[in-house]
Design a protein around this motif. Sequence first.
Motif, PDB file in Angstrom:
ATOM      1  N   GLY A   3      -6.575  -7.695 -13.590  1.00  0.00           N
ATOM      2  CA  GLY A   3      -7.721  -8.041 -12.745  1.00  0.00           C
ATOM      3  C   GLY A   3      -7.297  -8.669 -11.430  1.00  0.00           C
ATOM      4  O   GLY A   3      -7.944  -9.590 -10.920  1.00  0.00           O
ATOM      5  N   LEU A   4      -6.204  -8.167 -10.868  1.00  0.00           N
ATOM      6  CA  LEU A   4      -5.674  -8.730  -9.614  1.00  0.00           C
ATOM      7  C   LEU A   4      -6.218  -8.020  -8.380  1.00  0.00           C
ATOM      8  O   LEU A   4      -6.006  -8.498  -7.259  1.00  0.00           O
ATOM      9  CB  LEU A   4      -4.139  -8.621  -9.612  1.00  0.00           C
ATOM     10  CG  LEU A   4      -3.401  -9.280 -10.779  1.00  0.00           C
ATOM     11  CD1 LEU A   4      -1.902  -9.074 -10.629  1.00  0.00           C
ATOM     12  CD2 LEU A   4      -3.731 -10.764 -10.856  1.00  0.00           C
ATOM     13  N   LEU A   5      -6.926  -6.893  -8.569  1.00  0.00           N
ATOM     14  CA  LEU A   5      -7.402  -6.097  -7.439  1.00  0.00           C
ATOM     15  C   LEU A   5      -8.660  -6.734  -6.844  1.00  0.00           C
ATOM     16  O   LEU A   5      -9.763  -6.576  -7.366  1.00  0.00           O
ATOM     17  CB  LEU A   5      -7.694  -4.666  -7.889  1.00  0.00           C
ATOM     18  CG  LEU A   5      -8.026  -3.640  -6.801  1.00  0.00           C
ATOM     19  CD1 LEU A   5      -6.820  -3.408  -5.895  1.00  0.00           C
ATOM     20  CD2 LEU A   5      -8.492  -2.332  -7.423  1.00  0.00           C
ATOM     21  N   LEU A  55       0.832  -1.196   0.000  1.00  0.00           N
ATOM     22  CA  LEU A  55       0.000   0.000   0.000  1.00  0.00           C
ATOM     23  C   LEU A  55       0.871   1.252   0.000  1.00  0.00           C
ATOM     24  O   LEU A  55       0.587   2.221  -0.721  1.00  0.00           O
ATOM     25  CB  LEU A  55      -0.926  -0.015   1.220  1.00  0.00           C
ATOM     26  CG  LEU A  55      -1.860   1.200   1.358  1.00  0.00           C
ATOM     27  CD1 LEU A  55      -2.781   1.322   0.155  1.00  0.00           C
ATOM     28  CD2 LEU A  55      -2.668   1.105   2.655  1.00  0.00           C
ATOM     29  N   ASP A  56       1.936   1.252   0.780  1.00  0.00           N
ATOM     30  CA  ASP A  56       2.827   2.412   0.811  1.00  0.00           C
ATOM     31  C   ASP A  56       3.452   2.666  -0.555  1.00  0.00           C
ATOM     32  O   ASP A  56       3.656   3.822  -0.957  1.00  0.00           O
ATOM     33  CB  ASP A  56       3.929   2.206   1.854  1.00  0.00           C
ATOM     34  CG  ASP A  56       3.405   2.333   3.281  1.00  0.00           C
ATOM     35  OD1 ASP A  56       2.324   2.932   3.448  1.00  0.00           O
ATOM     36  OD2 ASP A  56       4.066   1.829   4.201  1.00  0.00           O
ATOM     37  N   ALA A  81      -9.052  -5.451  -1.302  1.00  0.00           N
ATOM     38  CA  ALA A  81      -7.899  -4.629  -1.675  1.00  0.00           C
ATOM     39  C   ALA A  81      -8.358  -3.335  -2.341  1.00  0.00           C
ATOM     40  O   ALA A  81      -7.762  -2.274  -2.133  1.00  0.00           O
ATOM     41  CB  ALA A  81      -6.978  -5.412  -2.604  1.00  0.00           C
ATOM     42  N   ALA A  82      -9.429  -3.399  -3.132  1.00  0.00           N
ATOM     43  CA  ALA A  82      -9.969  -2.204  -3.778  1.00  0.00           C
ATOM     44  C   ALA A  82     -10.447  -1.204  -2.730  1.00  0.00           C
ATOM     45  O   ALA A  82     -10.212   0.007  -2.847  1.00  0.00           O
ATOM     46  CB  ALA A  82     -11.108  -2.590  -4.718  1.00  0.00           C
ATOM     47  N   ALA A 106     -17.717  -6.892  -8.074  1.00  0.00           N
ATOM     48  CA  ALA A 106     -17.555  -6.768  -6.626  1.00  0.00           C
ATOM     49  C   ALA A 106     -16.455  -5.763  -6.280  1.00  0.00           C
ATOM     50  O   ALA A 106     -16.597  -4.951  -5.357  1.00  0.00           O
ATOM     51  CB  ALA A 106     -17.235  -8.126  -6.011  1.00  0.00           C
ATOM     52  N   SER A 107     -15.377  -5.781  -7.054  1.00  0.00           N
ATOM     53  CA  SER A 107     -14.288  -4.827  -6.811  1.00  0.00           C
ATOM     54  C   SER A 107     -14.734  -3.394  -7.110  1.00  0.00           C
ATOM     55  O   SER A 107     -14.392  -2.465  -6.378  1.00  0.00           O
ATOM     56  CB  SER A 107     -13.074  -5.196  -7.668  1.00  0.00           C
ATOM     57  OG  SER A 107     -12.510  -6.423  -7.249  1.00  0.00           O
ATOM     58  N   LEU A 108     -15.519  -3.218  -8.181  1.00  0.00           N
ATOM     59  CA  LEU A 108     -16.009  -1.880  -8.513  1.00  0.00           C
ATOM     60  C   LEU A 108     -16.953  -1.355  -7.431  1.00  0.00           C
ATOM     61  O   LEU A 108     -16.901  -0.171  -7.073  1.00  0.00           O
ATOM     62  CB  LEU A 108     -16.719  -1.889  -9.864  1.00  0.00           C
ATOM     63  CG  LEU A 108     -15.875  -2.184 -11.102  1.00  0.00           C
ATOM     64  CD1 LEU A 108     -16.700  -1.970 -12.365  1.00  0.00           C
ATOM     65  CD2 LEU A 108     -14.610  -1.340 -11.144  1.00  0.00           C
ATOM     66  N   LEU A 109     -17.815  -2.214  -6.912  1.00  0.00           N
ATOM     67  CA  LEU A 109     -18.747  -1.785  -5.863  1.00  0.00           C
ATOM     68  C   LEU A 109     -18.008  -1.448  -4.574  1.00  0.00           C
ATOM     69  O   LEU A 109     -18.363  -0.493  -3.866  1.00  0.00           O
ATOM     70  CB  LEU A 109     -19.793  -2.873  -5.622  1.00  0.00           C
ATOM     71  CG  LEU A 109     -20.784  -3.094  -6.773  1.00  0.00           C
ATOM     72  CD1 LEU A 109     -21.663  -4.316  -6.490  1.00  0.00           C
ATOM     73  CD2 LEU A 109     -21.647  -1.857  -6.989  1.00  0.00           C
TER      74      LEU A 109
END
Length: 785
Positions: free
Chosen positions: A355-357, A330-331, A361-362, A390-393
């Motif tokens: 598409g690893l996020l 994250l840093d 994590a998103a 799900a990541s977008l939401l």
Amino acid sequence: SGQITAFRAAEGFGIRLDVGAGFDGSVISPYYDSLLIKVCSWALDYDQALAKGLRAIREFRIRGVKTNIPFLENLLQHPVFLVGECDTTFIDSHPELLEFRPRQDRANKLLGYFSELAMNGFPGIEAEAIPSKIDQPIKVPPVKAAGPSAAFEVLQKEGAQGVSRWLLEQPQLLVTDTTFRDAHQSLLATRVRSRDILKIAPATATVGQQLFSFEMWGGATFDVAYRFLHEDPWQRLTALREQMPGTLLQMLLRSGNAVGYTNYPDNVVNRFIDEAATAGIDVFRIFDCLNWVEGLRPCIARVVETGKIAEAAVCYSGDITDGKRVKFTLDYYLSRARQIEQAGAHILAIKDMAGLLKPEAARILVSALKDALTIPVHLHTHDTSGNGVASLLAASAAGVDVVDAALCSMYGVTSQPSLNALLAATQGSERDIGIDPAGLQQLADYWEGIRELYAPFECGLKAGTADVYDHEIPGGQYSNFRPQAISMGLGNRWDEVKKMYRTVNDMAGDLIKVTPSSKAVGDMALFMVQNDLTAEMVIEQGHDLAFPDSFVSLLSGMMGQPDGGFPEALQKAVVGDGEVVKVRPGELLDPWDFEADAQDLSALLGRHPTAREQVSAALYPKIFREYSLFQQRFGDLSVLETAEFFYGLKIGQEKAIEIEPGKTLIIKLLAIGQLEEDGQREIFFELNGRRRNIRVLDRHAATELATHEQADPANRQQIGAPMPGVIVEFHVAEGDQVREGEKLLTTEAMKMLNVVVAPQNGTVKSLPLAVGVEIAAGDLICELE
């Protein structure tokens, strides 16, 4: 002299035709008076007689031999000739009579193209892969008048900084629709033609009025347009700008690589940005393939100068929720994002190319970025794992300003998450996207029909797969990478190739993998599987291996600098004693000489090149030349429907092709002749009711007859092809003295270049094959002594 392939004479009252040697199939010898036909015209006065003569001349269609028709057209329109005041010096004193406008000859060029398809098929499409539903009509939704989008109006009134502020102030979740670019790049190997995009563009602009932007250019589309679709990517951009006047158009820019796979001089990249902005690009998403901010700065500054929106990306790899992946934390991402904001970007993009996020994590990443930055955040991801929506939401809940999505008939697997699903999921909430679902579905229905035409280019995934978290292949690469493996005979080893992709990543120090670094990793993975190499063998035998050119470029620093550098042992094995670059490559490259290049292009094109053609030739010298020669041979193929372009005509099939408004050709394929001794066949057509024959080389027969000597693996003086492909360039000639490690020749396999080097000092004894020859792995391509 030559053979007349088509002959149509004029008809009409007030003219007389005396036929000589003019008829279909006539062979015109250079050794006698080759009068084809004589035309006499008469009328009540001189002007009318001239007009009849000119009309008659223009109605002739003679193909296969040169004629004096262009000269006669000039003569019958010349002001001196019109008044009948000509003497014996007339032609000498009027050289403009011999300045002829090039003939379009569109019908014969189209017949030539259909002949190639009938005989040899479209490159990369096997006969058994041709879809069955290629002639069914596809409904284009009706178009209603629509005003400019809110985002477009803000850009026009308040500029790029105003758009940045507006994104932060409004609560709605905004969306960039990727259907026109990354969706088909990821699913269909970027093969969607401009014709199919332009048909639906006005309706898309109307339905998508609430969207932020439409990603429709850049990335691989530039190369593929020229290389495979035989169309001008600049024309796609300008046509879409006309069709979608009140929308933000967005492109993907590979920083110093522009829209190519290598670094270019700064003046080339700057001119490309200037031309793209002038032609209609509003949003430039800029990324560096190794997240090196120094590579982003010049492009950000140039875009800002144009007044357009600079959206700079930090590319996402690894997993910030996995404590074992210590490099991309994250840093790390926060540090890069702050540097990008300081560099002057108007928007920060999170570019999750594989598409690893994951959803959690998103949430973590977007929340942290929104706290750390004062500019908006735009999330781009792929749906290979199935976790995309799900990541977008999760990102939406964390406050992301814009996300990328694709229509539901072009979403999923290696593409982006579904825009239709995202719309349904946000309805009724504060972040409601605000698009008409019925209209969106009409657009999706159109693409469902269109996608059938491109079936041979599908990426191969039938459903999402979570193994993307292991191999980390970007979605935009996957659809090209698998066909590349198949073309090299590695289709049955695809699982090995995917695992090797991750192996190459790890042995190179864990990289950000996006074009062109992802291509380098992919090329190396194919190379290692093809030659049954392990990571240890690469280090031990690197001295004797002909590594892919892209991997050498990566390890030598020509794609930028990764965090922590490259592992020394691997870099030594791959680069050897070659130069390793530590600065931005654009600083080392001499400026491109556009003036000198314009002279070469003028000879190629037969006219002075446009500024955009000069940029294209600077980016892709070989590809642009091949495109230009293809255009000269076959003409403008944008007039063909996609089924005709890819699959041609069946025997007995007749098609009406409108080559311009009000001008239609009726073409029917009649038969294919027998194979002749020279490897050619005669293809028989009917054009507007008249017979036309075209001779074309049967490449399948020619390939079957070609056999090459194999190199002896035990003999170091015999050098075999490291991989299947085509010889594209020799760097030495027979008799040359070469030193160990010196370049001998370059081969290519689906954009993958391999530079073959001398394994020892010696003299080039033989180069048995020529440029353009197809080779298999192990074919003898050079012998030393």
